[in-house]
Motif scaffolding. Structure first.
Motif, PDB file in Angstrom:
ATOM      1  N   ASP A  85       0.703  -1.156   0.118  1.00 50.68           N
ATOM      2  CA  ASP A  85      -0.067   0.161  -0.045  1.00 50.68           C
ATOM      3  C   ASP A  85       0.828   1.302   0.066  1.00 50.68           C
ATOM      4  O   ASP A  85       0.645   2.172   0.659  1.00 50.68           O
ATOM      5  CB  ASP A  85      -1.049  -0.048   1.131  1.00 50.68           C
ATOM      6  CG  ASP A  85      -1.943  -1.212   1.212  1.00 50.68           C
ATOM      7  OD1 ASP A  85      -2.250  -1.616   0.112  1.00 50.68           O
ATOM      8  OD2 ASP A  85      -2.584  -1.682   2.170  1.00 50.68           O
ATOM      9  N   PRO A 133      -6.041   0.037  -5.946  1.00 49.43           N
ATOM     10  CA  PRO A 133      -5.553   1.539  -5.641  1.00 49.43           C
ATOM     11  C   PRO A 133      -5.935   2.656  -6.665  1.00 49.43           C
ATOM     12  O   PRO A 133      -5.972   2.162  -7.934  1.00 49.43           O
ATOM     13  CB  PRO A 133      -4.162   1.191  -5.214  1.00 49.43           C
ATOM     14  CG  PRO A 133      -4.068  -0.494  -4.904  1.00 49.43           C
ATOM     15  CD  PRO A 133      -4.950  -0.932  -5.847  1.00 49.43           C
ATOM     16  N   ASP A 156      -1.435   6.113  -7.844  1.00 49.59           N
ATOM     17  CA  ASP A 156      -0.606   5.369  -6.973  1.00 49.59           C
ATOM     18  C   ASP A 156       0.128   4.125  -7.302  1.00 49.59           C
ATOM     19  O   ASP A 156       1.491   3.955  -7.060  1.00 49.59           O
ATOM     20  CB  ASP A 156      -1.397   5.011  -5.713  1.00 49.59           C
ATOM     21  CG  ASP A 156      -2.064   6.384  -4.641  1.00 49.59           C
ATOM     22  OD1 ASP A 156      -1.608   7.323  -5.031  1.00 49.59           O
ATOM     23  OD2 ASP A 156      -2.767   5.846  -3.835  1.00 49.59           O
ATOM     24  N   TRP A 184       4.010   3.508  -7.299  1.00 50.15           N
ATOM     25  CA  TRP A 184       4.648   2.574  -6.637  1.00 50.15           C
ATOM     26  C   TRP A 184       5.602   1.675  -7.419  1.00 50.15           C
ATOM     27  O   TRP A 184       6.776   1.252  -7.098  1.00 50.15           O
ATOM     28  CB  TRP A 184       3.614   1.541  -5.876  1.00 50.15           C
ATOM     29  CG  TRP A 184       2.813   2.444  -5.059  1.00 50.15           C
ATOM     30  CD1 TRP A 184       3.138   3.529  -4.480  1.00 50.15           C
ATOM     31  CD2 TRP A 184       1.420   2.003  -4.471  1.00 50.15           C
ATOM     32  NE1 TRP A 184       2.109   4.103  -3.663  1.00 50.15           N
ATOM     33  CE2 TRP A 184       1.080   2.904  -3.520  1.00 50.15           C
ATOM     34  CE3 TRP A 184       0.739   0.818  -4.643  1.00 50.15           C
ATOM     35  CZ2 TRP A 184      -0.099   2.942  -2.907  1.00 50.15           C
ATOM     36  CZ3 TRP A 184      -0.534   0.686  -4.168  1.00 50.15           C
ATOM     37  CH2 TRP A 184      -1.056   1.875  -3.343  1.00 50.15           C
ATOM     38  N   LEU A 230      -2.626  -7.760  -5.923  1.00 50.79           N
ATOM     39  CA  LEU A 230      -3.669  -7.246  -5.136  1.00 50.79           C
ATOM     40  C   LEU A 230      -4.600  -8.562  -4.750  1.00 50.79           C
ATOM     41  O   LEU A 230      -5.314  -9.156  -5.460  1.00 50.79           O
ATOM     42  CB  LEU A 230      -4.628  -6.450  -6.162  1.00 50.79           C
ATOM     43  CG  LEU A 230      -6.123  -5.842  -5.832  1.00 50.79           C
ATOM     44  CD1 LEU A 230      -5.366  -4.726  -4.759  1.00 50.79           C
ATOM     45  CD2 LEU A 230      -6.904  -5.011  -6.628  1.00 50.79           C
ATOM     46  N   GLU A 240      -8.691  -4.934   1.056  1.00 45.01           N
ATOM     47  CA  GLU A 240      -7.608  -5.355   0.085  1.00 45.01           C
ATOM     48  C   GLU A 240      -6.296  -5.037   0.335  1.00 45.01           C
ATOM     49  O   GLU A 240      -6.080  -3.723   1.137  1.00 45.01           O
ATOM     50  CB  GLU A 240      -8.105  -4.580  -1.521  1.00 45.01           C
ATOM     51  CG  GLU A 240      -9.430  -5.414  -1.921  1.00 45.01           C
ATOM     52  CD  GLU A 240     -10.740  -4.734  -1.608  1.00 45.01           C
ATOM     53  OE1 GLU A 240     -11.546  -4.980  -2.329  1.00 45.01           O
ATOM     54  OE2 GLU A 240     -10.633  -3.714  -0.632  1.00 45.01           O
ATOM     55  N   LYS A 241      -5.379  -5.284  -0.220  1.00 41.05           N
ATOM     56  CA  LYS A 241      -4.022  -5.230  -0.199  1.00 41.05           C
ATOM     57  C   LYS A 241      -3.281  -5.233  -1.390  1.00 41.05           C
ATOM     58  O   LYS A 241      -3.642  -6.214  -2.019  1.00 41.05           O
ATOM     59  CB  LYS A 241      -3.198  -5.788   1.270  1.00 41.05           C
ATOM     60  CG  LYS A 241      -1.944  -5.593   1.508  1.00 41.05           C
ATOM     61  CD  LYS A 241      -1.440  -6.396   2.519  1.00 41.05           C
ATOM     62  CE  LYS A 241      -2.081  -6.494   3.826  1.00 41.05           C
ATOM     63  NZ  LYS A 241      -2.072  -5.031   4.739  1.00 41.05           N
ATOM     64  N   CYS A 242      -2.531  -4.253  -1.579  1.00 39.73           N
ATOM     65  CA  CYS A 242      -1.704  -4.169  -2.618  1.00 39.73           C
ATOM     66  C   CYS A 242      -0.343  -4.266  -2.377  1.00 39.73           C
ATOM     67  O   CYS A 242       0.506  -3.424  -1.753  1.00 39.73           O
ATOM     68  CB  CYS A 242      -2.092  -2.982  -3.569  1.00 39.73           C
ATOM     69  SG  CYS A 242      -1.209  -2.828  -5.084  1.00 39.73           S
TER      70      CYS A 242
END
Length: 272
Positions: free
Chosen positions: A9, A64, A68, A72, A89, A98-100
């Protein structure tokens, strides 16, 4: 090296980034992209992130903001001039969590040529529509089993075919060949992955004097080909020297496409 090898993130992180009870870990419920880094530049980044967005939408995952993701990827690409960037993702343990993860790792060693073992892939849709058709999901276990099967048979990789012996794709790459002077590759209506590298190579063939054809082709047709090649992020354009018992030479079309691909990569670095 500069930058960070792992961002979660957008924040630097260690290697353990997902809750062990999350569906990402327990069920492979997520999507991902892998892109090649050349000269500190993520190759075809926009196309990869576009596809990530489509995969996320299929899976009801909230990606996201694009700005962003772009930032990243650039930060992680700065970690090493030559490598791979993986964007994952994943679904969290709770809805909406959710986590990226964006991570860099070295390009694995690959042979200069490949051998393929044809295998029927009953899990592949082979053109039958379903909810995640065309998505790049984390659920690759059947494909990895096919690779292990091929290796046990003495080959480098598997070549996936349908029940009626229609050629599909490899576990982690696209396939193409030259038949009577025509460059041929399975068409996307088979619901194979819309490979970004395949798209680039299609453009390169279109810009050449080599005739081309996308369609549905039998394994027998491939076995009659003069040249066979695999196409993918880590393998780029790699000649195939055997499919099952059938042997092939490293032919002139494959050589031209490899050289054209290198020029395309250099162009992308110069334009970055």
């Amino acid at each position: 090296m500069s930058g960070h090898a792992i961002l979660v993130d957008g924040k630097p992180s260690g290697p353990l980034v997902f809750d062990m009870n999350s569906p990402t870990i327990t069920r492979g419920d997520g999507c991902f992209e892998v892109m090649r880094v050349y000269g500190g530049v993520a190759f075809e980044c926009d196309a990869h992130l576009d596809r990530l967005g489509r995969s996320a939408a299929m899976m009801d995952l909230q990606a996201p903001p694009r700005a962003d993701l772009d930032s990243w990827v650039k930060q992680v690409a700065a970690y090493g001039p030559e490598g791979l960037i993986r964007v994952i993702l994943g679904r969290g343990a709770e809805p909406g969590a959710e986590k990226c993860v964006v991570t860099w790792h070295p390009v694995p060693a690959r042979p200069d040529t490949m051998t393929l073992f044809p295998l029927i892939a009953p899990w592949h849709s082979a053109g039958r529509p379903w909810d995640l058709a065309g998505g790049k999901t984390l659920s690759y276990a059947p494909n990895m089993a096919a690779t292990r099967h091929a290796v046990k048979e003495g080959f480098d990789e598997a070549l996936l075919v349908s029940d009626d012996r229609t050629v599909l794709e490899g576990p982690v790459f696209s396939v193409a060949w030259v038949h009577e002077g025509v460059w041929e590759t399975p068409s996307l209506d088979l619901l194979i992955l819309d490979s970004i590298t395949r798209r680039v190579v299609l453009e390169l063939v279109s810009d050449s004097d080599v005739p081309m054809r996308e369609g549905r082709f039998s394994l027998d047709r491939l076995l009659e080909a003069e040249e066979v090649m695999v196409i993918g992020t880590t393998r780029e354009v790699t000649p195939v020297v055997a499919v099952g018992e059938q042997k092939y030479q490293w032919g002139p079309v494959t050589k031209r496409l490899r050289e054209a691909f290198v020029r395309r990569v250099r162009q992308s670095i110069d334009e970055a």
